[in-house]
Design a protein around this motif. Structure first.
Motif, PDB file in Angstrom:
ATOM      1  N   ALA A   1       0.799  -1.110   0.019  1.00  0.00           N
ATOM      2  CA  ALA A   1      -0.064  -0.014   0.130  1.00  0.00           C
ATOM      3  C   ALA A   1       0.962   1.461  -0.139  1.00  0.00           C
ATOM      4  O   ALA A   1       2.176   1.281   0.286  1.00  0.00           O
ATOM      5  N   GLY A   2       0.264   2.391  -0.263  1.00  0.00           N
ATOM      6  CA  GLY A   2       1.008   3.584  -0.239  1.00  0.00           C
ATOM      7  C   GLY A   2       0.203   4.676  -1.266  1.00  0.00           C
ATOM      8  O   GLY A   2      -0.519   4.446  -1.867  1.00  0.00           O
TER       9      GLY A   2
ATOM     10  N   ILE B   1       3.798  -0.818   3.647  1.00  0.00           N
ATOM     11  CA  ILE B   1       3.294   0.695   3.367  1.00  0.00           C
ATOM     12  C   ILE B   1       4.510   1.392   2.848  1.00  0.00           C
ATOM     13  O   ILE B   1       5.693   1.530   3.558  1.00  0.00           O
ATOM     14  N   VAL B   2       4.516   2.000   1.597  1.00  0.00           N
ATOM     15  CA  VAL B   2       5.587   2.592   0.995  1.00  0.00           C
ATOM     16  C   VAL B   2       5.340   4.252   1.065  1.00  0.00           C
ATOM     17  O   VAL B   2       4.305   4.508   0.766  1.00  0.00           O
ATOM     18  N   ALA B   3       6.185   4.749   1.920  1.00  0.00           N
ATOM     19  CA  ALA B   3       6.108   6.284   1.878  1.00  0.00           C
ATOM     20  C   ALA B   3       7.076   7.179   1.281  1.00  0.00           C
ATOM     21  O   ALA B   3       8.237   6.451   1.049  1.00  0.00           O
ATOM     22  N   ASP B   4       7.037   8.194   1.048  1.00  0.00           N
ATOM     23  CA  ASP B   4       7.798   9.264   0.250  1.00  0.00           C
ATOM     24  C   ASP B   4       8.434  10.001   1.540  1.00  0.00           C
ATOM     25  O   ASP B   4       7.972  10.659   2.294  1.00  0.00           O
ATOM     26  N   ALA B   5       9.637   9.691   1.671  1.00  0.00           N
ATOM     27  CA  ALA B   5      10.785  10.629   2.411  1.00  0.00           C
ATOM     28  C   ALA B   5      10.676  11.943   2.440  1.00  0.00           C
ATOM     29  O   ALA B   5      10.743  12.659   3.608  1.00  0.00           O
ATOM     30  N   THR B   6      10.343  12.572   1.542  1.00  0.00           N
ATOM     31  CA  THR B   6      10.334  14.059   1.179  1.00  0.00           C
ATOM     32  C   THR B   6       8.878  14.578   1.635  1.00  0.00           C
ATOM     33  O   THR B   6       8.963  15.704   1.827  1.00  0.00           O
ATOM     34  N   ARG B   7       8.009  13.611   2.013  1.00  0.00           N
ATOM     35  CA  ARG B   7       6.622  13.926   2.218  1.00  0.00           C
ATOM     36  C   ARG B   7       6.178  13.215   3.307  1.00  0.00           C
ATOM     37  O   ARG B   7       4.829  12.826   3.357  1.00  0.00           O
ATOM     38  N   ILE B   8       7.034  12.879   4.365  1.00  0.00           N
ATOM     39  CA  ILE B   8       6.702  11.761   5.440  1.00  0.00           C
ATOM     40  C   ILE B   8       5.450  12.162   6.100  1.00  0.00           C
ATOM     41  O   ILE B   8       4.471  11.305   6.459  1.00  0.00           O
TER      42      ILE B   8
ATOM     43  N   ASN C   1      -0.681   9.965   7.301  1.00  0.00           N
ATOM     44  CA  ASN C   1      -2.268   9.705   7.274  1.00  0.00           C
ATOM     45  C   ASN C   1      -2.736   8.311   7.057  1.00  0.00           C
ATOM     46  O   ASN C   1      -3.194   7.793   7.711  1.00  0.00           O
ATOM     47  N   LEU C   2      -2.078   7.888   5.795  1.00  0.00           N
ATOM     48  CA  LEU C   2      -2.400   6.447   5.612  1.00  0.00           C
ATOM     49  C   LEU C   2      -1.881   5.598   6.484  1.00  0.00           C
ATOM     50  O   LEU C   2      -2.475   4.605   6.678  1.00  0.00           O
ATOM     51  N   VAL C   3      -0.611   5.726   6.675  1.00  0.00           N
ATOM     52  CA  VAL C   3       0.100   4.779   7.686  1.00  0.00           C
ATOM     53  C   VAL C   3      -0.615   4.406   8.725  1.00  0.00           C
ATOM     54  O   VAL C   3      -1.179   3.354   9.277  1.00  0.00           O
ATOM     55  N   LEU C   4      -1.165   5.495   9.474  1.00  0.00           N
ATOM     56  CA  LEU C   4      -1.899   5.579  10.650  1.00  0.00           C
ATOM     57  C   LEU C   4      -3.468   4.601  10.634  1.00  0.00           C
ATOM     58  O   LEU C   4      -3.678   3.795  11.247  1.00  0.00           O
TER      59      LEU C   4
END
Length: 278
Positions: A34-35, A112-119, A124-127
């Protein structure tokens, strides 16, 4: 399809990655990927499976899906690349598909894949994912871009605060994939037990309502592992979830069997007060 093996853990010669492409008739674990859009999720997927593109449509939907497989440390994994989405609140087909797979598909691990520049935006999705499942790994991708922009991410603090493994990566350069594999494997086999951050700041009345409704949902759907999240969505007035329970779609989507007597869809549903009547 391309396949091959590469060493990912020099200290353990048995821990190798074999990219299986679309060969996943038999597998030990299912991984949900997801991400948010544009986080490099597809690059992570391709790095693990050896695929460039293998897409189809979700049943009854026009949203593309991608599935593949890999073998690691003697275990075979099927990985499902979920539609990129900013939320799981089911306001679009993409959100509904991602939510339903994590909620009802019971993946062994959700990455869950997140963007380090917009962590911060990605959290929001992670939580939301962590409200549904207690088996997750966060891959903080695009670390190379973050470094170029003078952005630092405290991986240890993030892992501590979220209660799950957090792996920094630059998937386009192949960096972090070995660590990601190890953490996926550890969570899948139960070696790493996640303790995800959950919403705790509920008023006494709401907390009581959540507990009561969760018990009733568990009684009706004993195989459902995410009853508390469903209860929260009902209490928040998620009309899509309310309708799905009333018309029986919830049980069909979940592949669950309710108790034969007093079906839930034929009883009153009032989610507007602490004395929830289900």
């Amino acid at each position: 399809m391309s396949s091959g093996a590469c060493e990912v853990c020099p200290a353990n010669p048995n821990a190798t990655l074999t990219k299986l492409g679309v060969d996943y008739e038999k597998y030990d674990f299912v991984i949900g990927l997801a991400g948010n859009p544009n986080t490099g999720k597809s690059t992570v997927f391709n790095s693990l499976t050896g695929l460039r593109q293998h897409t189809g449509n979700w049943p009854g939907k026009t949203v593309a899906r991608a599935e593949g497989a890999f073998e690691y440390s003697g275990k075979k994994y099927k990985i499902v690349d979920l539609p990129g989405t900013y939320s799981l609140l089911s306001t679009s087909h993409d959100e509904e598909i991602a939510r339903d797979f994590i909620l009802f598909g019971n993946p062994d691990v959700t990455v869950i894949v997140a963007d380090a520049t917009r962590i911060e935006r990605n959290l929001n999705l992670v939580l939301q994912v962590l409200e549904i499942t207690d088996r997750a790994v966060l891959c903080v991708n695009l670390m190379d871009e973050a470094k170029r922009n003078g952005i630092s991410v405290d991986i240890r603090a993030l892992s501590r605060d979220l209660g799950i493994p957090v792996v920094p990566a630059s998937a386009r350069r192949g960096e972090g994939i070995a660590d990601l594999l190890r953490m996926i494997h550890r969570v899948a086999i139960g070696e790493y037990v996640c303790k995800p951050r959950r919403i705790k700041s509920l008023s006494p009345d709401i907390a009581l309502a959540v507990d009561e409704l969760t018990k009733k949902i568990n009684k009706e759907y004993p195989k459902l592992r995410n009853a508390r999240w469903v209860a929260l969505r009902l209490l928040e007035g998620d009309q899509r979830m309310i309708d799905a329970i009333k018309n029986g779609e919830f049980a069909d989507t979940a592949g669950l069997h309710k108790r034969e007597s007093q079906p839930l869809k034929n009883r009153p549903l009032n989610v507007n007060s602490p004395g929830v009547d289900v």
